[in-house]
Enzyme design. Structure first.
Site, mmCIF file in Angstrom:
data_model
loop_
_atom_site.group_PDB
_atom_site.id
_atom_site.type_symbol
_atom_site.label_atom_id
_atom_site.label_comp_id
_atom_site.label_asym_id
_atom_site.label_seq_id
_atom_site.Cartn_x
_atom_site.Cartn_y
_atom_site.Cartn_z
ATOM 1 N N CYS A 10 0.828 -1.217 0.000
ATOM 2 C CA CYS A 10 0.000 0.000 0.000
ATOM 3 C C CYS A 10 0.856 1.258 0.000
ATOM 4 C CB CYS A 10 -0.904 -0.009 1.228
ATOM 5 S SG CYS A 10 -1.774 1.533 1.508
ATOM 6 N N CYS A 299 6.488 19.660 26.661
ATOM 7 C CA CYS A 299 7.836 19.181 26.369
ATOM 8 C C CYS A 299 7.696 17.967 25.444
ATOM 9 C CB CYS A 299 8.518 18.806 27.674
ATOM 10 S SG CYS A 299 10.268 18.442 27.530
#
Length: 327
Positions: A10, A299
Site C-alpha cells: 500500500c 515538552c
C-alpha cells in the site's frame, strides 16, 4: 537532490513512513514497473505496475543506505504475493534502482537482510532497474495527512503494524549494508548515525530521545509542527520557547483538541502525558512551570514531530495556518 523509488505494498503506508524523515524533501505515491503508459488507480495492475513511492532526498543529510534501512522496516520481504491484507502482484515489494550505485547498495542491503536471520524464509524483494514513475491521483497522494482517521483504521486492520512489531521490536537496525556513496556521515539510519526506530520508539512506545541531541530543540524557523505519523497539526512556532531542557517546548497547542492529556505513572510518580488528538501518538509531557500567558510547558520529542516551514504551508496542504504568521 536525488531520488529513489520503493514498492512496499500500500503506497499510503509507504508514503507515510518516509514523510518527515530528516533529509527527505518530498514523497509521492504512484505507479511504476509496468509496460502500460499513463496508469490510473483503476488500471495500473492490469498494465503490470505496482504501487510505489518516489522519495526525493538531500544526500548531504541522508544517504541511500538510510532510505534502504527504513524501507526494510516497513515490509514483509518474504511475501511474493502482496503485502499484509493487500494481495496481488501489484502489491509486491521491490527496489527500483536509478543507476549502478543504487543497484550495488540495494543488493548489498538485501544480502545483509537475508544473512541477518531476522526473517524466516527467503528474501523475495526484487531489485529492478527504474522505469517511468507515474504519480498517483491527487486523492491518493498525502492520504495519511488528508484522511488520518480512515488511514489509521486501514493500517490497524491491515496487519502491517502487528508484523513489524513482531520483527523489529528489539529496535536493532537491519544488518549493515554497504556504505552509501552519498556523503552523509551524520545522516539517520543504517551505518550513518542515529537509528531510524527512534521515531517509532518515541511516537508509539512512549520513549524519550536525548536532550540537546534531537532535530527541533533549537529550531527557530517559523512554521508549524505536525504529528510525524498522521500529519495532524499540533503546535505553532509562535508558541515555541527555549525552556533550557534540550527538547522542543511550547506554551500551548496550535488549537483546541490538537492534543490530549493522560495521567502517566510509568516512572512511579504522577505526570501528564501528551498525545496527538486524532492519531494518539505519544508526544511527550506537559508541565506547569512554563512562561505566561499559559504557564504550561509542553515538552515534546522531536522524533514525534514533522516541521513544516511557513513558506511551505500552502504547498503541503496547511494553507489555513498562514494567518498565524501575519503580524
Amino acid at each position: 537532490m536525488k531520488s529513489a523509488v520503493f514498492a512496499g505494498g500500500c503506497f499510503w503506508c509507504m508514503e507515510s513512513a518516509f514523510m518527515g524523515l530528516p533529509g527527505v524533501e518530498k514523497v509521492v505515491s504512484g505507479y511504476t514497473g509496468g509496460a502500460g503508459t499513463d496508469p490510473t488507480y483503476e488500471d495500473y495492475a492490469s498494465k503490470g505496475h505496482v504501487e510505489a513511492v518516489e522519495v526525493t532526498y538531500d544526500p548531504s543529510r541522508i544517504g541511500y543506505a538510510g532510505l534502504l534501512d527504513l524501507f526494510w522496516r516497513q515490509i514483509d520481504p518474504t511475501d511474493a504475493g502482496g503485502q499484509f491484507a493487500d494481495r496481488g502482484r501489484q502489491y509486491r515489494t521491490a527496489i527500483f534502482c536509478r543507476g549502478e550505485g543504487q543497484r550495488r547498495e540495494a543488493e548489498a542491503s538485501r544480502r545483509a537482510i537475508a544473512a541477518s536471520g531476522r526473517f524466516q524464509g527467503p528474501i523475495v524483494t526484487e531489485i529492478l532497474p527504474a522505469s517511468p514513475f507515474y504519480p498517483a491521483e491527487e486523492a491518493h497522494r498525502g492520504y495519511s495527512r488528508k484522511n488520518p482517521a480512515s488511514y489509521l483504521r486501514y493500517r490497524a486492520g491491515s496487519g502491517r503494524d502487528r508484523f513489524l512489531g513482531e520483527h523489529w521490536s528489539d529496535g536493532r537496525s537491519p544488518a549493515p549494508a554497504a556504505p552509501s556513496r552519498d556523503p552523509s556521515p551524520a545522516a539517520p539510519g543504517g551505518a550513518f548515525g542515529k537509528p531510524i526506530p527512534l521515531r517509532c520508539e518515541a511516537a508509539r512506545r512512549r520513549g524519550t530521545e536525548p536532550p540537546f541531541d534531537n532535530e527541533y530543540w533549537n529550531n527557530t524557523r517559523e512554521g508549524i509542527y505536525v504529528d510525524a505519523a498522521s500529519g495532524e497539526p499540533l503546535f505553532s512556532s509562535r508558541d515555541k520557547f527555549d525552556s533550557g531542557t534540550g527538547w522542543p517546548s511550547f506554551t500551548k497547542p496550535i488549537e483546541a483538541g490538537a492534543v490530549v492529556e493522560r495521567e502517566d505513572r510509568s516512572i512511579g510518580a504522577a505526570r501528564t502525558e501528551v498525545r496527538s488528538g486524532k492519531a494518539g501518538s505519544h508526544l511527550g509531557h506537559v508541565f506547569r512551570d512554563g512562561p505566561p500567558p499559559t504557564g504550561a510547558r509542553y515538552c515534546v520529542n522531536s522524533a514525534s514531530l514533522r516541521f513544516i516551514a511557513k513558506e511551505d504551508l500552502e504547498r503541503e496542504g496547511y494553507g489555513r495556518y498562514l494567518g498565524l504568521f501575519r503580524d
